[in-house]
Scaffold this active site. Sequence first.
Site, PDB file in Angstrom:
ATOM      1  N   CYS A  55       0.838  -1.148   0.119  1.00 57.56           N
ATOM      2  CA  CYS A  55       0.009   0.043  -0.007  1.00 57.56           C
ATOM      3  C   CYS A  55       0.740   1.076  -0.134  1.00 57.56           C
ATOM      4  CB  CYS A  55      -1.029  -0.062   1.121  1.00 57.56           C
ATOM      5  SG  CYS A  55      -0.146   0.328   2.735  1.00 57.56           S
TER       6      CYS A  55
ATOM      7  N   CYS B 270       3.422   1.543   2.917  1.00 58.77           N
ATOM      8  CA  CYS B 270       4.480   0.593   2.743  1.00 58.77           C
ATOM      9  C   CYS B 270       5.371   1.228   1.920  1.00 58.77           C
ATOM     10  CB  CYS B 270       3.967  -0.719   2.038  1.00 58.77           C
ATOM     11  SG  CYS B 270       3.013  -1.629   3.056  1.00 58.77           S
TER      12      CYS B 270
ATOM     13  N   ASP C  89       5.527 -35.755  -3.394  1.00 59.10           N
ATOM     14  CA  ASP C  89       6.629 -35.921  -2.548  1.00 59.10           C
ATOM     15  C   ASP C  89       6.443 -35.639  -1.148  1.00 59.10           C
ATOM     16  OD1 ASP C  89       9.351 -35.831  -1.686  1.00 59.10           O
ATOM     17  OD2 ASP C  89       9.201 -33.679  -1.570  1.00 59.10           O
TER      18      ASP C  89
ATOM     19  N   ASP D 203       9.078 -30.722  -4.192  1.00 58.02           N
ATOM     20  CA  ASP D 203       9.668 -29.431  -3.853  1.00 58.02           C
ATOM     21  C   ASP D 203      11.122 -29.551  -4.035  1.00 58.02           C
ATOM     22  OD1 ASP D 203       9.892 -30.906  -1.442  1.00 58.02           O
ATOM     23  OD2 ASP D 203      10.297 -28.998  -0.241  1.00 58.02           O
TER      24      ASP D 203
ATOM     25  N   ASP E  99      13.178 -34.117  -6.618  1.00 53.95           N
ATOM     26  CA  ASP E  99      11.958 -34.277  -7.433  1.00 53.95           C
ATOM     27  C   ASP E  99      11.874 -33.719  -8.643  1.00 53.95           C
ATOM     28  OD1 ASP E  99      10.586 -35.424  -5.174  1.00 53.95           O
ATOM     29  OD2 ASP E  99      10.483 -33.429  -4.296  1.00 53.95           O
TER      30      ASP E  99
END
Lengths: 755, 60
Positions: free
Chosen positions: A49, A52, A449, A635, A639
């Site tokens: 925003c 920020c 996984d 992940d 894999d």
Amino acid sequence: MSCCAPGAETALDVVDPVALPSSDEVRLASRSLGGGTHQTALSVPTVHCGACIHIVETALSTLEGVESARVNLSTKRVLVRWHGDQVPPFFATLGRLGYRAYLFDPETGKGDTILSELIRAVAVSGFAAANIMLLSVSVWSGAQGATRDLFHWVSALIAIPALAFAGGIYFRSAWNALRHGRMNMDVPIAVGISLAYAMSLYETITHGEYAYFDASVSLLFFLLIGRTLDHVMRERARTAVSGLSRLAARGAIVLRRGRVREYLPVGEIEAGMDLMIAAGERVPVDGDILNGSSDLDCSLVSGESTPRMVSPGAHIQAGTLNLTGPLTLRATAAAKDSFLAEMVRLMEAAEGGRSQYRRIADRVAGLYAPVVHLAALVTFLGWMAASGDWHLAGTIAIAVLIITCPCALGLAVPIVQVVAARRLFDAGVMVKDGSAMERLAAIDTAAFDKTGTLTLGRPRLVNAPSIDKALLAIAAELATHSRHPFSKAIAAFSGSCNQQRPASISEHPGFGIEATTQGQVWRLGRREWAEWKAYCGGEGQHGTCSGTVLSRNGVVVASFDFEDAARPDAGTAVKELKDAGLSVEILSGDTGKACRDVARSLGIGSFMPSLLPSGKVEHIEALTRAGRKVLMVGDGLNDTPALGAAHVSMAPATAADIGRNAADFVFLRESLLAVPLALDISRKAGRLIRQNVAIAIVYNVFSVPIAISGHVTPLIAAIAMSASSLIVVANAMRLQASTKPARKARTPYMVVQPR
Amino acid sequence: MTTLVYLIPVALFLGALGLAGFLWALRSGQYEDLEGAAERILIDRDDRPDGLTGRAKMRP
């Protein structure tokens, strides 16, 4: 700190100083602008925003050496320009404010040239379409003779830049497809618009009544809008994924001649070099340990959930995370020959099934274009035979081509995929490309996984209630001084009561933490190390009496049991997938016992433990040969080949870098419900695409006879084509409306933990 | 007919002006951060362009 940084407070907890990029790393990732000025791109996912922007820019620009800082709210990036030799402490400053920042690679910060070309093409064709349409309306309302000719000439002139610039995109793509002997939707489009223009030009020169300039240019305009939206959506997903924290090491400190320390990028590290790996850093290349002992987190590499203890002489693989103690390493392979590179090779070798997939639009085009072109040819021959007038026959044949020009078909697929990708984006799931959704809709098997995917890869203390409160508090106090995942799990229980601070605390890498308080020696760590007064085996031996304990003066007073915490909603997600008719499996590199526990708690019937990366690929290929279509969710580095081999793949935001790049979908939130959600939306999108294609075909069934009988005028063509496009777009919008709004998701964006 | 001779060029010229304006805005990076631009009006400080906005020009 502020209203608008969700998870900022928790982010502060996970920011531990060593895990932040070192200044050498920042320098490596910066672009030199000349004159001693550097530009660094940071990704700050929690900026969202005006406040920020203000906080981040003010904080960064007051740092010494910083020339300017500019937040881009759309891409959630910050560009910082700085000068001098000292790298300003960007990460620490932002971390204190509650914004977790990640370093961005300079090459990924490059502009998107395709997008700007598309937008320019949309602008030019939009301008041309609007002006030609205005002129056409006056022709339709009855402009005659010289006025009509003038309007036609002006239209022809305006259409030239539109066709040359905007149409070029289609001509190039169609030419490419034809040259490789393929057929795509761009071929009938390119043929249609160029023939329409040529015929209209001829009509204009011979003072004819009908010219189709408006049809050819507005067709381009509509199609380009669809194409641009499609591109924007995919680019947004790609940006979001590339903004995630980079897990692979960028470089390492190299010891030259045993003395001189130098920070080298990973690409320049060669076999035989000695590297220093601090606690909290990832190992950049394969190597043997020369010095030091520590615990390694191998979860991203092998799928093992329990950290491995290593000591001098041990061989370690690239990609593992050094948890507790500093290590000196002799590299045994350069990065390009390391474990990581081997995974990339395996993945490329496995990537056969996906490239064979033909997109729905291309399959439709393969049938559609020959049929349409044949119909036009038959029309021409028929009218030639009937009337003998080649001008009349040619005009009618081209009118058939124009009216069948796949405006609706060209939009039918991309528009649905844009709407679907938008829905998934709101739910925190990034789709890399439209064909991924088509492939996901077709799957019948889901392979997961275990470590890091079904589970969070973070252990959780399970027997806390049975441990004496005071002892737990002491253990937690000790545990806050270590980065070991078990310690983090115990440290989560600290803070309840005020303990006396221990006088001296030291961490023994690979063993545990020792503290001395009022003459008492407390040890938290491996049983064989903490319990030195008992008969249990010597230091450094695993096996018989492992486990984590707290001991006082060598006598065990409490023991801790851990379990890898399942992802939130993992059980529900698995159940939803089963209800959707999928068979669910676990493919893991972890031990059989760990897999069995997870499989039982989630209700998954089949699991395959202790698989090597190639084993996962083999299993998926075996399933594929048996006619199954497999979704792989994983992940780890191990894999990645399986992600490539599967029909379609998904990875969480915490996945290894190459895994994230290889996967078709990346989900940013912790909940595993993203998987059934993506499946659901993809299946709905698949249904809508088929409906849209059916609508487009019905349109042709009605319009083609009119065109063949020679009754089409430019006015009828314009109305029919716009109407069919609008219907197709409206149908795609139903996807947005029909599914219940899931915008307010339970979990905010996941805080990507340094693992 | 005579009115058309100058009205059509005028209309086309104005349209082309709009198109050129859009293309210029695109080149100068004004579409780089649409959300940020919307929020920035709420920040109370000087809003001179600081050169970083025009990223498009600095690209290699």
